[in-house]
Design a protein around this motif. Structure first.
Motif, short mmCIF file in Angstrom:
data_model
loop_
_atom_site.label_atom_id
_atom_site.label_comp_id
_atom_site.label_asym_id
_atom_site.label_seq_id
_atom_site.Cartn_x
_atom_site.Cartn_y
_atom_site.Cartn_z
N ASP A 124 0.81 -1.22 0.00
CA ASP A 124 0.00 0.00 0.00
C ASP A 124 0.85 1.27 0.00
O ASP A 124 0.51 2.26 -0.65
N LEU A 125 1.99 1.25 0.71
CA LEU A 125 2.81 2.47 0.78
C LEU A 125 3.46 2.77 -0.57
O LEU A 125 3.60 3.92 -0.97
N SER A 163 9.33 2.12 5.17
CA SER A 163 9.48 0.88 4.39
C SER A 163 10.68 0.99 3.45
O SER A 163 10.83 1.98 2.73
N GLY A 165 11.37 -1.02 0.78
CA GLY A 165 10.96 -1.15 -0.62
C GLY A 165 10.23 0.09 -1.12
O GLY A 165 10.46 0.54 -2.25
N ASP A 306 16.35 -9.26 9.47
CA ASP A 306 16.92 -10.39 8.71
C ASP A 306 18.02 -11.12 9.48
O ASP A 306 18.36 -12.26 9.16
N ILE A 328 9.18 -6.23 12.90
CA ILE A 328 8.98 -5.79 11.50
C ILE A 328 7.99 -6.69 10.75
O ILE A 328 7.10 -6.19 10.08
C1 UD1 Z 1 13.30 -5.20 2.69
C2 UD1 Z 1 14.32 -6.29 2.50
C3 UD1 Z 1 14.09 -7.42 3.50
C4 UD1 Z 1 14.07 -6.84 4.91
C5 UD1 Z 1 13.08 -5.68 5.03
C6 UD1 Z 1 13.11 -4.99 6.36
C7 UD1 Z 1 14.78 -6.21 0.14
C8 UD1 Z 1 14.70 -6.89 -1.18
N1 UD1 Z 1 14.19 -6.84 1.18
O1 UD1 Z 1 12.02 -5.78 2.43
O2 UD1 Z 1 15.15 -8.35 3.38
O3 UD1 Z 1 13.66 -7.86 5.81
O4 UD1 Z 1 13.38 -4.69 4.01
O5 UD1 Z 1 14.39 -4.51 6.64
O6 UD1 Z 1 15.41 -5.17 0.28
N2 UD1 Z 1 4.82 -2.58 4.75
C9 UD1 Z 1 3.51 -2.16 4.62
N3 UD1 Z 1 3.14 -1.56 3.45
C10 UD1 Z 1 4.01 -1.36 2.42
C11 UD1 Z 1 5.35 -1.78 2.57
C12 UD1 Z 1 5.72 -2.40 3.75
O7 UD1 Z 1 2.69 -2.32 5.53
O8 UD1 Z 1 3.60 -0.80 1.38
C13 UD1 Z 1 5.24 -3.27 5.99
C14 UD1 Z 1 5.63 -4.73 5.73
O9 UD1 Z 1 4.51 -5.58 5.72
C15 UD1 Z 1 6.56 -5.03 6.87
C16 UD1 Z 1 7.25 -3.68 7.10
O10 UD1 Z 1 6.44 -2.69 6.47
O11 UD1 Z 1 5.83 -5.38 8.00
C17 UD1 Z 1 8.66 -3.61 6.54
O12 UD1 Z 1 8.63 -3.79 5.16
P1 UD1 Z 1 9.67 -3.13 4.17
O13 UD1 Z 1 10.62 -2.24 4.91
O14 UD1 Z 1 8.91 -2.55 3.04
O15 UD1 Z 1 10.46 -4.40 3.68
P2 UD1 Z 1 10.76 -4.84 2.20
O16 UD1 Z 1 11.18 -3.67 1.41
O17 UD1 Z 1 9.66 -5.70 1.71
#
Ligand code: UD1
Length: 419
Positions: A124-125, A163, A165, A306, A328
């Motif tokens: 969503d973000l 986040s 990503g 991780d 997380i």
């Molecule tokens: C990246 C890393 C992963 C690491 C994570 C946290 C890559 C390829 N992967 O994953 O190895 O474990 O960072 O350091 O770089 N969230 C939302 N909405 C969003 C996006 C995220 O609710 O739109 C939540 C996720 O469900 C999770 C938290 O935010 O609970 C962290 O996610 P995020 O930082 O986005 O991790 P990734 O980028 O997926």
């Protein structure tokens, strides 16, 4: 199908180099889409996730070549804007290609990423940020159709959670958008700075990475460039945990200790000695590992989620009881049941794991449930007496470049077997 077989309880000694960071190389490869020229990326590890990224680039019409650890992407021509469903399924993080594809072509189609082995992984973000930059997004039959009819425009974006990503996707979309994009509450992971360094060397103007606020002044056009991926701090932590759990002493080269401060402090608390010299470090295990005060995963520079499974594998044989709090991801302890098969005493409830250290583990058959959980099983298998077999190792191959060869170099009795 391949499995990993370990005859454990052998101390690790020796010296290894650490591979390039998976979490850097994936967004950097996505970023090559924005560069209508030749990009040379050094220190690209051999990982299935990297192969999937190269397939995505090829599918989009870019030309990719690999020679050893160097990947060259020629992005002069791009002919596609869709990521096929099978590649999206192979690698959930292919969502990071979204911002770059829209940035280059004005549109993108991807299949909805859905959940993964760590629980729900919403985007969503990512999507709300892209909408603020002028992207219309519709979802039909499991596909996301994205279009920026008037091109991407800079925007002020406040992330409710930093986040990784989403921050990367916004940076990628903003690099060639019209005007200034500001990300408030941006993620600060070192891999984000690496992505920005790559883009800036190609002509982007990105400032503030590593802090809460990132500024991206959209550039008209990027060019080809050359870049070296930073070392993988989670892989470094993995081999450190393997040395610690076997009572060994190893030297690891090509690391960035400044990226690992919170992890190093937990190793020290467990009784390990760590000597740092530039980009190398030596870890020496104590006679018996000690319990550590509660470890909580946090966004960078806090303790990385991780590295949690690796520290937990190590604490399984520590003297005393330790607690790990996973802040997380919602469902990250599935591998704990597999560690229990090796004799570990772990209780999990919600985001908490309580690890009661035992004096020794014993070999058993187990299965990797996810990437780092799989690495934790390797670590525990090295400590365990007898033989451990680990199945479902495709999870491990997503993030480790020749884990078996690397551990063999350190004296482990480990090999691939075919079942
Ligand atoms: C990246 C890393 C992963 C690491 C994570 C946290 C890559 C390829 N992967 O994953 O190895 O474990 O960072 O350091 O770089 N969230 C939302 N909405 C969003 C996006 C995220 O609710 O739109 C939540 C996720 O469900 C999770 C938290 O935010 O609970 C962290 O996610 P995020 O930082 O986005 O991790 P990734 O980028 O997926």
């Amino acid at each position: 199908m391949s499995e990993i077989l370990i005859n454990g309880a052998k101390k690790l000694f020796g010296e290894i180099d650490i591979q390039g960071a998976k979490n850097s190389v994936l967004p950097v490869l996505a970023a090559t889409i924005l560069c209508p020229g030749e990009c040379v990326v050094h220190n690209c590890p051999h990982l299935s996730d990297v192969e999937t990224s190269l397939k995505i680039l090829t599918q989009l019409g870019l030309r990719c070549e690999r020679q050893d650890n160097t990947v060259t992407v020629n992005g002069v021509h791009i002919s596609g804007y869709k990521i096929p469903e099978n590649l999206m399924r192979e690698m959930r993080s292919s969502v990071v290609f979204l911002g770059a594809i829209i940035g280059r072509t004005g549109k993108a189609v991807i299949s909805s990423p859905g959940g993964c082995e760590l629980g729900p992984r919403p985007i969503d973000l990512h999507l709300s940020s892209l909408r603020r930059m002028g992207v219309t997004i519709s979802e039909e039959h499991g596909f996301l159709y994205c279009e920026a009819p008037e091109g991407l425009k800079g925007a002020e974006i406040h992330l409710s959670f930093p986040s990784v990503g989403a921050t990367e996707n916004i940076i990628l979309a903003a690099a060639t958008a019209k005007g200034l994009t500001v990300i408030h509450n941006a993620a600060k992971e070192p891999e984000i700075s690496d992505l920005a360094d790559f883009l800036n060397s190609a002509g982007a103007r990105i400032y503030g990475c590593g802090s809460d606020t990132v500024y991206i002044h959209g550039a008209e056009r990027l060019s080809g460039t050359e870049h070296t991926i930073i070392p993988d701090r989670i892989v470094a932590a993995t081999y450190m945990a393997c040395a610690a759990v076997t009572g060994g002493k190893i030297k690891i080269n090509s690391v960035m200790p400044s990226h690992m401060v919170s992890v190093l402090s937990v190793f020290r608390e467990s009784g390990c000695s760590i000597e740092i010299s530039g980009k190398s470090l030596i870890i020496t295990a104590p006679k018996r590992l000690q319990r550590v005060p509660t470890v909580r995963s946090m966004v960078h520079p806090g303790f990385p989620t991780d590295a949690g499974p690796l520290i937990i594998a190590m604490l399984c044989v520590a003297d005393g009881t330790s607690v790990f709090v996973e802040n997380i991801f919602e469902n990250r302890f599935r591998y704990a049941d597999e560690l229990i098969r090796l004799g570990a005493k772990i209780k999990t409830e919600g985001k908490i794991a309580v690890i009661e250290g035992v004096s020794s583990l014993s070999g058993a058959g187990c299965k990797a449930t996810d990437l780092r959980g799989g690495a934790a099983l390797v670590c525990a298998g090295l400590a365990a007496g007898g033989t451990t077999t680990i199945g479902e190792i495709h999870h491990i191959e997503r993030g480790y470049d020749d884990i078996v060869g690397t551990l063999k170099k350190l004296g482990a009795d480990i090999e691939y077997t075919n079942t």
